[in-house]
Design an enzyme around this catalytic site. Sequence first.
Site, PDB file in Angstrom:
ATOM      1  CG  ASN A   5      -0.644   0.363   2.633  1.00  0.00           C
ATOM      2  OD1 ASN A   5       0.696  -0.612   2.685  1.00  0.00           O
ATOM      3  ND2 ASN A   5      -1.317   0.376   3.411  1.00  0.00           N
ATOM      4  CE  LYS A  29       7.291 -10.976   1.355  1.00  0.00           C
ATOM      5  NZ  LYS A  29       6.619 -10.678  -0.031  1.00  0.00           N
ATOM      6  CD  GLU A  80       4.889  -0.353  13.181  1.00  0.00           C
ATOM      7  OE1 GLU A  80       3.518  -0.722  13.639  1.00  0.00           O
ATOM      8  OE2 GLU A  80       5.542   0.129  13.879  1.00  0.00           O
ATOM      9  CB  CYS A 113      -2.502  -0.565   9.212  1.00  0.00           C
ATOM     10  SG  CYS A 113      -1.303   0.361   8.946  1.00  0.00           S
ATOM     11  CD  GLU A 146      -6.607  -3.413   9.328  1.00  0.00           C
ATOM     12  OE1 GLU A 146      -6.276  -3.888   7.956  1.00  0.00           O
ATOM     13  OE2 GLU A 146      -5.854  -2.186   8.708  1.00  0.00           O
TER      14      GLU A 146
HETATM   15  P1  ADP Z   1      -1.682  -8.172   2.566  1.00  0.00           P
HETATM   16  O1  ADP Z   1      -3.351  -8.915   2.739  1.00  0.00           O
HETATM   17  O2  ADP Z   1      -2.453  -6.903   2.740  1.00  0.00           O
HETATM   18  O3  ADP Z   1      -1.019  -8.275   1.323  1.00  0.00           O
HETATM   19  P2  ADP Z   1       0.182  -9.745   3.458  1.00  0.00           P
HETATM   20  O4  ADP Z   1       0.749  -9.811   5.142  1.00  0.00           O
HETATM   21  O5  ADP Z   1      -0.299 -10.705   3.044  1.00  0.00           O
HETATM   22  O6  ADP Z   1      -1.258  -8.149   3.681  1.00  0.00           O
HETATM   23  O7  ADP Z   1       0.803  -9.255   2.741  1.00  0.00           O
HETATM   24  C1  ADP Z   1       1.732  -7.783   3.557  1.00  0.00           C
HETATM   25  C2  ADP Z   1       3.658  -8.669   3.163  1.00  0.00           C
HETATM   26  O8  ADP Z   1       3.663  -9.384   3.411  1.00  0.00           O
HETATM   27  C3  ADP Z   1       3.488  -9.074   1.874  1.00  0.00           C
HETATM   28  O9  ADP Z   1       5.485  -8.721   1.443  1.00  0.00           O
HETATM   29  C4  ADP Z   1       4.043 -10.206   1.973  1.00  0.00           C
HETATM   30  O10 ADP Z   1       4.480 -10.520   0.542  1.00  0.00           O
HETATM   31  C5  ADP Z   1       4.415 -11.051   2.971  1.00  0.00           C
HETATM   32  N1  ADP Z   1       3.797 -12.480   3.422  1.00  0.00           N
HETATM   33  C6  ADP Z   1       2.464 -12.709   2.902  1.00  0.00           C
HETATM   34  N2  ADP Z   1       2.705 -13.814   3.060  1.00  0.00           N
HETATM   35  C7  ADP Z   1       3.686 -14.006   3.974  1.00  0.00           C
HETATM   36  C8  ADP Z   1       4.468 -15.321   4.346  1.00  0.00           C
HETATM   37  N3  ADP Z   1       3.560 -16.661   4.983  1.00  0.00           N
HETATM   38  N4  ADP Z   1       5.401 -15.026   5.125  1.00  0.00           N
HETATM   39  C9  ADP Z   1       6.398 -14.214   5.129  1.00  0.00           C
HETATM   40  N5  ADP Z   1       6.118 -12.700   4.056  1.00  0.00           N
HETATM   41  C10 ADP Z   1       4.649 -13.358   4.000  1.00  0.00           C
END
Ligand code: ADP
Length: 479
Positions: free
Chosen positions: A148, A171, A246, A280, A381
Amino acid sequence: MKNLFINGKWLSSESGETLKVYNPANNELLKELSFGNETDVKKAIDAAYQAFPVWSNMSPNERSKILRKVSDLITENLEDLALTITKETGKPISEARNETLRASENFLWYSEETKRINGEVLSSNIPTKRLIVVNQPIGVVGAITPWNIPLNMIARKLGPALAAGCTVVLKPAESTPLDAIKMFEIFEKAGFPKGVVNLIIGKPEKVGEEFINNRKVRKITFTGSTRVGKYLMEGASKQVKNISLELGGHAPFIVFEDADLDQAVDSLLLTKFGNNGQMCISANRIYVQEAVVESFSAKLIERLEKMKVGNGAEEDTKIGPLINESALNKVLSHIEDAKDKGAKVLYGGERLVGGGLEEGFFCKPTILVEVNSKMKVAHEETFGPVAPIISFKNEEDIIDIANNSDYGLAAYFFTKSTKKSFEVAEKLQYGIIGVNDGWPIQIHTPFAGHKESGIGVEGGTFAVKEFLTTKLITMNIEN
Ligand code: ADP
């Protein structure tokens, strides 16, 4: 496709897998990228581990110069970076420019902070001993950022980590890796020693698992959903790994009857419709005191009618598309759920198509009234441009109602009374309180979620401390 940055080199993934990135305004394919796996992330962690002594022992002045160069290069490339943000997130170009400027300001701030990482000399109760406290960088950091605020979120995490003397593997989110690539092109030009900053565009589960299990990673910093945050926190516990999170929020936005309604409406436009409600800290529950509900809603409609919804690349667009189809479907399902449970749609309430918007994921800004606590909008949310208005009578009850959430990130309220300003601010169980203020964040202010909204602090000096460990050196000077 060489878009992983490991040990100072652009590489392709070992797996040969790819990731497609789309523009949410028209579903156009922007790029196909190499998509990393566990082997790539291991290499990146090894590189960061080897670079740690180099970077952490570099003089603060030298580190500062490199971070400052990053800040300058972001400003020089502002338009290109902003356009990339707009293309991959859909956000209006004016907001994307702001985000880019903030990223530059963050690196500038942290370039100065790196010179101010000091320790303390304590007085000793034992006359023959001297006590010195030093703050040292924690080690290799695994950083995971969301889609976002794709550029500035990198600055908010990597700025303080690098200022502290840590090395990093980043990442970014799958929907928004293009900004991250541009940022790393800037890092390359700024002159970091190899391995200090590494970029893995790769499978989230594989990267997350490696960050958790690899002993060379000493800190995880994450912004994203509460679900993934909890998973990472549980994983980090296995090695008692330091973690900052966060996570989500469900911000109450309270308008008391003595408020300046124009100020409250302006603020709601920022916090609810800024970034299309996909933050958020976005307002989620709008509590308006009974006597002013009608006038507040009327003013809000008047303002929304003037806001153009469209492709963010067009200068006059104020509201862009949602990030993808499932985000749009979630927002529409929240609206349907509220309607089924008795809410009335005062404005919007539907997907926008026509006029070139049909391939994109556009939702008309929406105002719901007669909302109650059973509706999803009142406790989940929505992450979209939906303003659910809940009217209230008694001031005494509203604080408890506002605090009735598992989240605790941001809360907003509007009143002209100084007494009420302090009383309410002190009672709200949230980490960020905006009093007559819909944008309560600056570069140097702390950003810390309470309850399930997170752990640790971002922003300014507070953030640097998250990447330092405290060490006591006690010296016996008897002989
Ligand atoms: P949203 O639903 O808002 O996309 P996420 O928490 O899924 O929120 O994504 C936020 C970040 O976390 C992204 O960079 C996503 O690739 C990463 N992410 C999602 N799943 C995992 C996981 N199992 N381990 C580490 N990072 C993750």
